[in-house]
Scaffold this active site. Sequence first.
Site, short mmCIF file in Angstrom:
data_model
loop_
_atom_site.label_atom_id
_atom_site.label_comp_id
_atom_site.label_asym_id
_atom_site.label_seq_id
_atom_site.Cartn_x
_atom_site.Cartn_y
_atom_site.Cartn_z
N GLY A 1 -1.92 4.47 13.84
CA GLY A 1 -2.05 3.62 12.64
C GLY A 1 -1.62 2.19 12.93
N LYS B 1 0.89 -1.16 0.00
CA LYS B 1 0.00 0.00 0.00
C LYS B 1 0.93 1.21 0.00
CE LYS B 1 -2.76 3.13 2.64
NZ LYS B 1 -2.06 4.31 2.10
N GLU C 1 6.36 -0.57 13.23
CA GLU C 1 7.34 0.30 13.89
C GLU C 1 6.64 1.63 14.10
OE1 GLU C 1 11.07 0.82 11.78
OE2 GLU C 1 11.14 2.78 12.74
N CYS D 1 13.07 7.81 12.82
CA CYS D 1 12.55 7.05 13.97
C CYS D 1 13.61 6.94 15.06
CB CYS D 1 12.13 5.67 13.49
SG CYS D 1 13.21 5.00 12.26
N GLY E 1 5.03 3.91 10.85
CA GLY E 1 4.23 5.14 10.87
C GLY E 1 3.83 5.50 12.28
N SER E 2 2.60 6.00 12.43
CA SER E 2 2.16 6.51 13.72
C SER E 2 1.74 5.38 14.66
CB SER E 2 0.97 7.44 13.51
OG SER E 2 -0.11 6.72 12.96
N ARG E 3 1.70 5.71 15.94
CA ARG E 3 1.27 4.72 16.92
C ARG E 3 -0.20 4.39 16.70
NH1 ARG E 3 2.13 4.66 23.46
NH2 ARG E 3 3.98 5.83 22.97
P1 NAP Z 1 0.47 7.20 9.51
O1 NAP Z 1 -0.57 8.22 9.60
O2 NAP Z 1 0.50 6.17 10.56
O3 NAP Z 1 0.30 6.49 8.08
C1 NAP Z 1 1.13 5.45 7.63
C2 NAP Z 1 0.35 4.53 6.69
O4 NAP Z 1 -0.62 3.80 7.45
C3 NAP Z 1 -0.42 5.29 5.63
O5 NAP Z 1 -0.41 4.51 4.46
C4 NAP Z 1 -1.81 5.37 6.20
O6 NAP Z 1 -2.82 5.50 5.22
C5 NAP Z 1 -1.91 4.04 6.93
N1 NAP Z 1 -2.86 4.10 8.05
C6 NAP Z 1 -2.93 5.06 9.00
N2 NAP Z 1 -3.92 4.77 9.87
C7 NAP Z 1 -4.48 3.60 9.45
C8 NAP Z 1 -5.56 2.80 9.91
N3 NAP Z 1 -6.28 3.13 10.98
N4 NAP Z 1 -5.87 1.68 9.23
C9 NAP Z 1 -5.15 1.32 8.13
N5 NAP Z 1 -4.13 2.05 7.64
C10 NAP Z 1 -3.79 3.18 8.28
O7 NAP Z 1 1.91 7.83 9.45
P2 NAP Z 1 2.49 9.03 8.55
O8 NAP Z 1 1.49 9.50 7.59
O9 NAP Z 1 3.75 8.55 7.99
O10 NAP Z 1 2.85 10.15 9.60
C11 NAP Z 1 1.99 10.58 10.64
C12 NAP Z 1 2.74 10.54 11.97
O11 NAP Z 1 3.31 9.24 12.19
C13 NAP Z 1 3.94 11.47 12.09
O12 NAP Z 1 3.57 12.77 12.44
C14 NAP Z 1 4.74 10.79 13.16
O13 NAP Z 1 4.26 11.15 14.42
C15 NAP Z 1 4.50 9.34 12.95
N6 NAP Z 1 5.62 8.66 12.24
C16 NAP Z 1 6.55 8.05 12.99
C17 NAP Z 1 7.59 7.41 12.36
C18 NAP Z 1 8.64 6.71 13.16
O14 NAP Z 1 9.47 6.08 12.54
N7 NAP Z 1 8.62 6.75 14.46
C19 NAP Z 1 7.70 7.39 10.97
C20 NAP Z 1 6.73 8.04 10.22
C21 NAP Z 1 5.69 8.66 10.89
P3 NAP Z 1 -3.33 6.92 4.65
O15 NAP Z 1 -2.75 6.98 3.29
O16 NAP Z 1 -4.82 6.84 4.63
O17 NAP Z 1 -2.83 7.99 5.55
#
Ligand code: NAP
Length: 523
Positions: A244, A183, A264, A301, A240-242
């Site tokens: 997600g 995805k 992660e 991260c 990604g996010s906690r």
């Molecule tokens: P994200 O919002 O968690 O999204 C990552 C992926 O997961 C995207 O493809 C998203 O789809 C999908 N997703 C999110 N919620 C979901 C759910 N409930 N069910 C199924 N799929 C879901 O992360 P992000 O967009 O990369 O960044 C947002 C925040 O994540 C950042 O501000 C940061 O706090 C954190 N982050 C942390 C790290 C780390 O390594 N620690 C890395 C990246 C991000 P969509 O396309 O619909 O959004």
Amino acid sequence: MTLQGHHLIGFQSLAGPAGISAINPASGETLDPQYPMAGQAEAERACRLAEDAFPAYRRLPPTERAAFLEAMADNIDALGDTLTERAIAETGLPRARLEGERGRTCGQLRLFAEVLRRGDYLDIRIDNALPDRQPMPRSALTQRQVPMGPVAVFGASNFPLAFSVAGGDTAAALAAGCPVIVKAHSAHPGTSELVGRAIQQAAQTCEMPEGVFSLLYGSGVELGQALVKDPRIQAVGFTGSRSGGTALLRSAQARPQPIPVYAEMSSINPVLLLPQQLEAKAETLADAFVGSLTMGAGQFCTNPGLILALSGAALERFVEQAGHSVRDADPQVMLTPGIHAAYEQGVARLGEQAGVTRVAQGKTSDGLACACQPHLYRTTAATFLDDASLHDEVFGACALIVECDSPEQMQQVLAGLEGQLTATVHLEDADHELAERLLPLLERRAGRLLFNGWPTGVEVCHSMVHGGPWPSTSDSRTTSVGSAAIQRFLRPVCYQDMPEALAPDSLKADNPLGLNRQVDGKR
Ligand code: NAP
């Protein structure tokens, strides 16, 4: 290569109703083409193809899978500047960083090719029959690792290459013998398409079964959930996010057949400055810390988000110098407007917290969109211990210095931390006694322990662990970087008294593959 804005399902390139556009975070400009939104139908088609491909793909000799991984790497390298320029436009990351990331991505694919050729990943164990054993004879028993089945991979926003379409999870799963459905992250669909086409082309050239790889665009809630709930998917890789990661984990656990999710999520990566080293090198440590904190606008991260040290004059020297360096730091573009907004909220929240003081903030931006202005805060261990919200990650160039009254209080702070990807200790010989006391706690909290270094920068090698206890990851037993990552997509099967004629080459008595096998407990 012209971008088409299509899903890649098996060997097909499929259009759909447009719904996703990349935005250049530096300029706010919308980038062509538009990308389609996949739903149930596309997920169903990709999963069916992946399941159909699995029996043939898992049976291929590892050397053929190795050649496929190398062809992927060659094709990604051949994309040259087209890939770098699209990734710059979609992420705002600098050229040098993206070129380095491409090298790492292709290096990881080639490393897995080597692993496949060597064969150790099969972890072959043979216990010969003991027909005369008393009081009971023993059967002939053997064990090998087999691939789990189709895997869903979620591309990460902060590594558009190394943790995305051809990133660590895709490479590890394909090496293991598992078809992959990615995805794409909606922030870099064009970069995803370029890499996806490189993989698709490699799959065709190497005559892999169709369905070994698909790339879909769409929303997490619709497409992402459809993939995780599909009974043919057997494991999930996510960065990604906690919120997600947790949502995916819940969906995977709620299936009639629960499956592993390797998510992660968040980590603040504590850095401990032990007293003698801090006394000797406060200013040098401060400059190096700010270099690591501000690298890539802190969107790693492994960003050092928490500094622990004992109060005193040496810590004040460190704080003063780090403050200077932060004030001198230029603003940098963040990956997406959403990540930028979350950063702004995070630093504002910290600034308003009782008992937390701002040490410094970086230069303001002159009209630069999505600009990350670095922030450094300080607090006492007592405040930190009292307020769990101070343990939360602020994704970006933001860190908190926690001042401890005693080594015991430092231990208390460590004991109260959540799981981390990394923990770093700065020390000299005279600090070893304290370090020895802290080490068992650090091992319980983190997946990688660093000494006199900085956690940003993850080597792709055989001993790397990029993982850690919750919430840094959802499963601390594996890594997402390095050759050991192949294990997350394998499971052991034991064969009892299997006829030699049915045994796979890896288990045959005369060892035709020349593998390093464990026989009756010995190598
Ligand atoms: P994200 O919002 O968690 O999204 C990552 C992926 O997961 C995207 O493809 C998203 O789809 C999908 N997703 C999110 N919620 C979901 C759910 N409930 N069910 C199924 N799929 C879901 O992360 P992000 O967009 O990369 O960044 C947002 C925040 O994540 C950042 O501000 C940061 O706090 C954190 N982050 C942390 C790290 C780390 O390594 N620690 C890395 C990246 C991000 P969509 O396309 O619909 O959004």
